[in-house]
Design a protein around this motif. Structure first.
Motif, PDB file in Angstrom:
ATOM      1  N   PRO A  67     -29.923 -51.024  54.806  1.00 27.55           N
ATOM      2  CA  PRO A  67     -28.811 -51.735  54.168  1.00 27.55           C
ATOM      3  C   PRO A  67     -29.326 -52.782  53.179  1.00 27.55           C
ATOM      4  CG  PRO A  67     -28.605 -51.745  56.562  1.00 27.55           C
ATOM      5  CD  PRO A  67     -29.968 -51.239  56.240  1.00 27.55           C
ATOM      6  N   GLU A  68     -28.694 -52.831  52.024  1.00 24.67           N
ATOM      7  CA  GLU A  68     -29.009 -53.843  51.007  1.00 24.67           C
ATOM      8  C   GLU A  68     -27.688 -54.394  50.482  1.00 24.67           C
ATOM      9  OE1 GLU A  68     -31.497 -52.200  47.953  1.00 24.67           O
ATOM     10  OE2 GLU A  68     -33.270 -52.273  49.226  1.00 24.67           O
ATOM     11  N   GLY A  69     -27.213 -55.442  51.097  1.00 20.48           N
ATOM     12  CA  GLY A  69     -25.913 -55.979  50.718  1.00 20.48           C
ATOM     13  C   GLY A  69     -24.818 -54.977  51.043  1.00 20.48           C
ATOM     14  N   ARG A  70     -24.049 -54.600  50.025  1.00 17.73           N
ATOM     15  CA  ARG A  70     -22.952 -53.647  50.223  1.00 17.73           C
ATOM     16  C   ARG A  70     -23.405 -52.210  50.037  1.00 17.73           C
ATOM     17  NH1 ARG A  70     -17.746 -55.843  47.171  1.00 17.73           N
ATOM     18  NH2 ARG A  70     -17.026 -53.895  48.070  1.00 17.73           N
ATOM     19  N   ARG A  71     -24.644 -52.018  49.674  1.00 19.87           N
ATOM     20  CA  ARG A  71     -25.161 -50.676  49.434  1.00 19.87           C
ATOM     21  C   ARG A  71     -26.168 -50.308  50.518  1.00 19.87           C
ATOM     22  NH1 ARG A  71     -27.117 -50.056  43.418  1.00 19.87           N
ATOM     23  NH2 ARG A  71     -26.511 -47.889  43.765  1.00 19.87           N
ATOM     24  N   VAL A  72     -26.456 -49.015  50.616  1.00 19.03           N
ATOM     25  CA  VAL A  72     -27.452 -48.527  51.563  1.00 19.03           C
ATOM     26  C   VAL A  72     -28.481 -47.724  50.786  1.00 19.03           C
ATOM     27  CG1 VAL A  72     -27.875 -47.113  53.608  1.00 19.03           C
ATOM     28  CG2 VAL A  72     -25.777 -48.455  53.435  1.00 19.03           C
ATOM     29  N   ARG A  73     -29.731 -48.082  50.969  1.00 19.40           N
ATOM     30  CA  ARG A  73     -30.829 -47.370  50.323  1.00 19.40           C
ATOM     31  C   ARG A  73     -31.420 -46.381  51.317  1.00 19.40           C
ATOM     32  NH1 ARG A  73     -35.020 -51.049  50.002  1.00 19.40           N
ATOM     33  NH2 ARG A  73     -36.081 -49.899  51.619  1.00 19.40           N
ATOM     34  N   TYR A  74     -31.638 -45.158  50.869  1.00 14.31           N
ATOM     35  CA  TYR A  74     -32.207 -44.120  51.725  1.00 14.31           C
ATOM     36  C   TYR A  74     -33.609 -43.788  51.251  1.00 14.31           C
ATOM     37  CZ  TYR A  74     -27.615 -43.535  53.712  1.00 14.31           C
ATOM     38  OH  TYR A  74     -26.441 -43.770  54.370  1.00 14.31           O
ATOM     39  N   GLU A  75     -34.460 -43.488  52.215  1.00 15.27           N
ATOM     40  CA  GLU A  75     -35.822 -43.076  51.894  1.00 15.27           C
ATOM     41  C   GLU A  75     -36.349 -42.162  52.988  1.00 15.27           C
ATOM     42  OE1 GLU A  75     -38.673 -46.621  53.192  1.00 15.27           O
ATOM     43  OE2 GLU A  75     -37.087 -47.284  51.822  1.00 15.27           O
ATOM     44  N   LEU A  76     -37.397 -41.440  52.664  1.00 13.26           N
ATOM     45  CA  LEU A  76     -38.027 -40.584  53.667  1.00 13.26           C
ATOM     46  C   LEU A  76     -38.558 -41.462  54.781  1.00 13.26           C
ATOM     47  CD1 LEU A  76     -39.970 -38.077  51.381  1.00 13.26           C
ATOM     48  CD2 LEU A  76     -37.770 -37.744  52.511  1.00 13.26           C
ATOM     49  N   SER A  77     -38.496 -40.989  55.996  1.00 18.41           N
ATOM     50  CA  SER A  77     -38.908 -41.796  57.147  1.00 18.41           C
ATOM     51  C   SER A  77     -40.415 -42.004  57.211  1.00 18.41           C
ATOM     52  CB  SER A  77     -38.413 -41.162  58.450  1.00 18.41           C
ATOM     53  OG  SER A  77     -38.976 -39.874  58.603  1.00 18.41           O
ATOM     54  N   ASP A  78     -41.165 -41.164  56.516  1.00 16.40           N
ATOM     55  CA  ASP A  78     -42.620 -41.275  56.507  1.00 16.40           C
ATOM     56  C   ASP A  78     -43.125 -40.748  55.166  1.00 16.40           C
ATOM     57  OD1 ASP A  78     -45.461 -40.673  56.923  1.00 16.40           O
ATOM     58  OD2 ASP A  78     -45.063 -40.945  59.045  1.00 16.40           O
ATOM     59  N   THR A  79     -44.073 -41.443  54.580  1.00 18.31           N
ATOM     60  CA  THR A  79     -44.616 -41.008  53.287  1.00 18.31           C
ATOM     61  C   THR A  79     -45.297 -39.644  53.373  1.00 18.31           C
ATOM     62  OG1 THR A  79     -46.655 -42.251  53.690  1.00 18.31           O
ATOM     63  CG2 THR A  79     -44.913 -43.362  52.417  1.00 18.31           C
ATOM     64  N   LYS A  80     -45.717 -39.259  54.569  1.00 18.09           N
ATOM     65  CA  LYS A  80     -46.344 -37.941  54.739  1.00 18.09           C
ATOM     66  C   LYS A  80     -45.351 -36.822  54.440  1.00 18.09           C
ATOM     67  CE  LYS A  80     -49.209 -39.763  58.377  1.00 18.09           C
ATOM     68  NZ  LYS A  80     -49.325 -39.815  59.816  1.00 18.09           N
ATOM     69  N   LEU A  81     -44.061 -37.091  54.588  1.00 18.15           N
ATOM     70  CA  LEU A  81     -43.052 -36.066  54.302  1.00 18.15           C
ATOM     71  C   LEU A  81     -43.052 -35.684  52.826  1.00 18.15           C
ATOM     72  CD1 LEU A  81     -40.089 -37.280  56.509  1.00 18.15           C
ATOM     73  CD2 LEU A  81     -41.422 -35.184  56.795  1.00 18.15           C
ATOM     74  N   ALA A  82     -43.263 -36.656  51.945  1.00 20.04           N
ATOM     75  CA  ALA A  82     -43.321 -36.350  50.512  1.00 20.04           C
ATOM     76  C   ALA A  82     -44.486 -35.404  50.239  1.00 20.04           C
ATOM     77  CB  ALA A  82     -43.463 -37.635  49.696  1.00 20.04           C
ATOM     78  N   HIS A  83     -45.602 -35.669  50.860  1.00 17.10           N
ATOM     79  CA  HIS A  83     -46.771 -34.808  50.702  1.00 17.10           C
ATOM     80  C   HIS A  83     -46.493 -33.412  51.271  1.00 17.10           C
ATOM     81  CE1 HIS A  83     -50.962 -33.826  50.141  1.00 17.10           C
ATOM     82  NE2 HIS A  83     -51.073 -33.499  51.409  1.00 17.10           N
TER      83      HIS A  83
END
Length: 108
Positions: A67-83
Motif C-alpha cells: 500500500p502507498e497512500g490510496r494506491r497499491v503497488r504490486y511487485e514480484l514476491s522475489d527477484t528470482k521470479l524475474a530471472h
C-alpha cells in the motif's frame, strides 16, 4: 505457514502462467513494480478483472502488494521470479499443430 513440496510450487507457478492475463501481469512485473490501475490499462482489462487475477497471483505467492497512500503497488514476491520468467522465455518449444488437415478454411 505451510512448506510446499516441489510439485505444489510448480503447480502454483503453472496455474499463474496458465491464464493469459496473469501471464501478462507477471511479464509486466518482471520489469519492475506497478500500480494496479496502470497494469489494467497496459494489459487492456478492467480494474475488477485485474483485481481478481492479482488476488490469484498473491495467493500463489508470486506477487506482493504494498500500500502507498490510496494506491497499491504490486511487485514480484522475489527477484528470482524475474530471472525465472526470462529463462522460460528463452526456451524455444516446437509444437505440433493439433489439426493436421489440409483444408484451407480450417481454423487450426
Amino acid at each position: 505457514m505451510k512448506t510446499l513440496t516441489v510439485n505444489e510450487v510448480l503447480a502454483r507457478f503453472g496455474k499463474a502462467l496458465a491464464d493469459p492475463t496473469r501471464a501478462a501481469v507477471l511479464m509486466r512485473l518482471k520489469d519492475g513494480p506497478a500500480y494496479s490501475g496502470d497494469l489494467a490499462d497496459a494489459i487492456g482489462v478492467s480494474k475488477q478483472v485485474l483485481s481478481n487475477h492479482l488476488a490469484c497471483l498473491r495467493d500463489c505467492g508470486l506477487v506482493v502488494a504494498e500500500p502507498e497512500g490510496r494506491r497499491v503497488r504490486y511487485e514480484l514476491s522475489d527477484t528470482k521470479l524475474a530471472h525465472a520468467l526470462e529463462d522460460l522465455l528463452g526456451v524455444i518449444l516446437a509444437v505440433e499443430p493439433v489439426c493436421l488437415c489440409t483444408v484451407p478454411e480450417c481454423p487450426q
